[in-house]
Write a protein that holds these residues in place. Sequence first.
Motif, PDB file in Angstrom:
ATOM      1  N   MET A   2       0.838  -1.189   0.000  1.00  0.00           N
ATOM      2  CA  MET A   2       0.000   0.000   0.000  1.00  0.00           C
ATOM      3  C   MET A   2       0.882   1.252   0.000  1.00  0.00           C
ATOM      4  O   MET A   2       1.840   1.337   0.757  1.00  0.00           O
ATOM      5  N   LEU A   3       0.535   2.184  -0.824  1.00  0.00           N
ATOM      6  CA  LEU A   3       1.320   3.401  -0.974  1.00  0.00           C
ATOM      7  C   LEU A   3       0.787   4.476  -0.027  1.00  0.00           C
ATOM      8  O   LEU A   3      -0.340   4.941  -0.171  1.00  0.00           O
ATOM      9  N   THR A   4       1.602   4.854   0.949  1.00  0.00           N
ATOM     10  CA  THR A   4       1.199   5.892   1.890  1.00  0.00           C
ATOM     11  C   THR A   4       1.443   7.265   1.260  1.00  0.00           C
ATOM     12  O   THR A   4       2.153   7.387   0.258  1.00  0.00           O
ATOM     13  N   GLN A   5       0.887   8.271   1.887  1.00  0.00           N
ATOM     14  CA  GLN A   5       1.083   9.631   1.388  1.00  0.00           C
ATOM     15  C   GLN A   5       2.558  10.020   1.459  1.00  0.00           C
ATOM     16  O   GLN A   5       3.081  10.673   0.557  1.00  0.00           O
ATOM     17  N   ALA A   6       3.232   9.594   2.515  1.00  0.00           N
ATOM     18  CA  ALA A   6       4.658   9.914   2.649  1.00  0.00           C
ATOM     19  C   ALA A   6       5.462   9.260   1.525  1.00  0.00           C
ATOM     20  O   ALA A   6       6.319   9.906   0.908  1.00  0.00           O
ATOM     21  N   SER A  65       8.567   9.696  -3.492  1.00  0.00           N
ATOM     22  CA  SER A  65       8.819   9.197  -4.843  1.00  0.00           C
ATOM     23  C   SER A  65       8.522  10.259  -5.897  1.00  0.00           C
ATOM     24  O   SER A  65       9.272  10.410  -6.866  1.00  0.00           O
ATOM     25  N   LEU A  66       7.451  11.006  -5.713  1.00  0.00           N
ATOM     26  CA  LEU A  66       7.117  12.060  -6.666  1.00  0.00           C
ATOM     27  C   LEU A  66       8.206  13.126  -6.704  1.00  0.00           C
ATOM     28  O   LEU A  66       8.594  13.595  -7.785  1.00  0.00           O
ATOM     29  N   ALA A  67       8.717  13.489  -5.537  1.00  0.00           N
ATOM     30  CA  ALA A  67       9.787  14.491  -5.480  1.00  0.00           C
ATOM     31  C   ALA A  67      11.029  14.002  -6.232  1.00  0.00           C
ATOM     32  O   ALA A  67      11.650  14.756  -6.979  1.00  0.00           O
ATOM     33  N   MET A  68      11.374  12.717  -6.068  1.00  0.00           N
ATOM     34  CA  MET A  68      12.556  12.183  -6.757  1.00  0.00           C
ATOM     35  C   MET A  68      12.355  12.148  -8.261  1.00  0.00           C
ATOM     36  O   MET A  68      13.259  12.492  -9.028  1.00  0.00           O
ATOM     37  N   VAL A  69      11.160  11.764  -8.694  1.00  0.00           N
ATOM     38  CA  VAL A  69      10.886  11.703 -10.137  1.00  0.00           C
ATOM     39  C   VAL A  69      10.898  13.112 -10.736  1.00  0.00           C
ATOM     40  O   VAL A  69      11.464  13.328 -11.817  1.00  0.00           O
ATOM     41  N   GLU A  70      10.311  14.070 -10.054  1.00  0.00           N
ATOM     42  CA  GLU A  70      10.304  15.446 -10.569  1.00  0.00           C
ATOM     43  C   GLU A  70      11.718  16.009 -10.666  1.00  0.00           C
ATOM     44  O   GLU A  70      12.078  16.643 -11.657  1.00  0.00           O
ATOM     45  N   LYS A  85      11.267   2.141   6.469  1.00  0.00           N
ATOM     46  CA  LYS A  85      10.180   1.191   6.212  1.00  0.00           C
ATOM     47  C   LYS A  85       9.461   1.492   4.896  1.00  0.00           C
ATOM     48  O   LYS A  85       8.754   0.648   4.372  1.00  0.00           O
ATOM     49  N   LEU A  86       9.648   2.694   4.374  1.00  0.00           N
ATOM     50  CA  LEU A  86       8.980   3.088   3.134  1.00  0.00           C
ATOM     51  C   LEU A  86       9.845   2.860   1.894  1.00  0.00           C
ATOM     52  O   LEU A  86       9.408   3.170   0.782  1.00  0.00           O
ATOM     53  N   LEU A  87      11.030   2.320   2.064  1.00  0.00           N
ATOM     54  CA  LEU A  87      11.937   2.159   0.919  1.00  0.00           C
ATOM     55  C   LEU A  87      11.316   1.352  -0.210  1.00  0.00           C
ATOM     56  O   LEU A  87      11.405   1.742  -1.374  1.00  0.00           O
ATOM     57  N   VAL A  88      10.672   0.219   0.098  1.00  0.00           N
ATOM     58  CA  VAL A  88      10.091  -0.613  -0.957  1.00  0.00           C
ATOM     59  C   VAL A  88       8.991   0.137  -1.705  1.00  0.00           C
ATOM     60  O   VAL A  88       9.046   0.251  -2.938  1.00  0.00           O
ATOM     61  N   PRO A  89       7.974   0.686  -1.010  1.00  0.00           N
ATOM     62  CA  PRO A  89       6.947   1.406  -1.783  1.00  0.00           C
ATOM     63  C   PRO A  89       7.479   2.644  -2.507  1.00  0.00           C
ATOM     64  O   PRO A  89       7.004   2.974  -3.588  1.00  0.00           O
ATOM     65  N   ILE A  90       8.481   3.300  -1.937  1.00  0.00           N
ATOM     66  CA  ILE A  90       9.055   4.468  -2.615  1.00  0.00           C
ATOM     67  C   ILE A  90       9.718   4.037  -3.923  1.00  0.00           C
ATOM     68  O   ILE A  90       9.494   4.635  -4.973  1.00  0.00           O
ATOM     69  N   MET A  91      10.529   2.981  -3.872  1.00  0.00           N
ATOM     70  CA  MET A  91      11.217   2.506  -5.085  1.00  0.00           C
ATOM     71  C   MET A  91      10.207   2.003  -6.116  1.00  0.00           C
ATOM     72  O   MET A  91      10.334   2.285  -7.312  1.00  0.00           O
ATOM     73  N   GLU A  92       9.181   1.269  -5.670  1.00  0.00           N
ATOM     74  CA  GLU A  92       8.153   0.789  -6.597  1.00  0.00           C
ATOM     75  C   GLU A  92       7.455   1.953  -7.284  1.00  0.00           C
ATOM     76  O   GLU A  92       7.219   1.926  -8.489  1.00  0.00           O
TER      77      GLU A  92
END
Length: 182
Positions: A1-5, A10-15, A86-93
Amino acid sequence: MLTQAARSFSLAMVELSQERDILEPVKLAAEELLASLRVSELREFLTHPKIPSQGKKEILLKLVPTDTPLEFSNFLQLIIDRHREKLLVPIMENIIDLTLKQWGQEIVELISAQPLSDVEKQRIAESLSKTWGKKVSLKYRVNSVLIGGIIIRHDDQLIDGSLAGQINALKQHLFENTELPI
């Protein structure tokens, strides 16, 4: 599940990657790191509260390719500094997904009862690409609870080709087309 954080990171890194024209190497680094993060012992190490942040940073930086952009390396260190390991996996995905979408690809989840060969997955992706008129990137997983068939998820759309889904559709069809005596 993708949290807001996770979504925000991830959005900041992509931008930033788009601005600096480093989207492709960042995606590749995220994919390589994600493959390493699939090992539960590594995730436990990175999320353990007694491991110093510097040790976690050193491990993360060793897991990405040597030609990884400095911005991505700094990003990983920021995640550790903010205690978001703990958010590394969803952030990378999500970095990978956002990049693929940026390149005009549709992200489609394919779930099968049994493992599919690469040829079968490729045929399904090609069929979906023709149907939707866009290149499709499959996220594949096996769900052993399914008796047979496949399930395809795309945005809010669900195509249930599983055996249970087909039986339910048949049951619904029979129920709708059968008059019950009063």
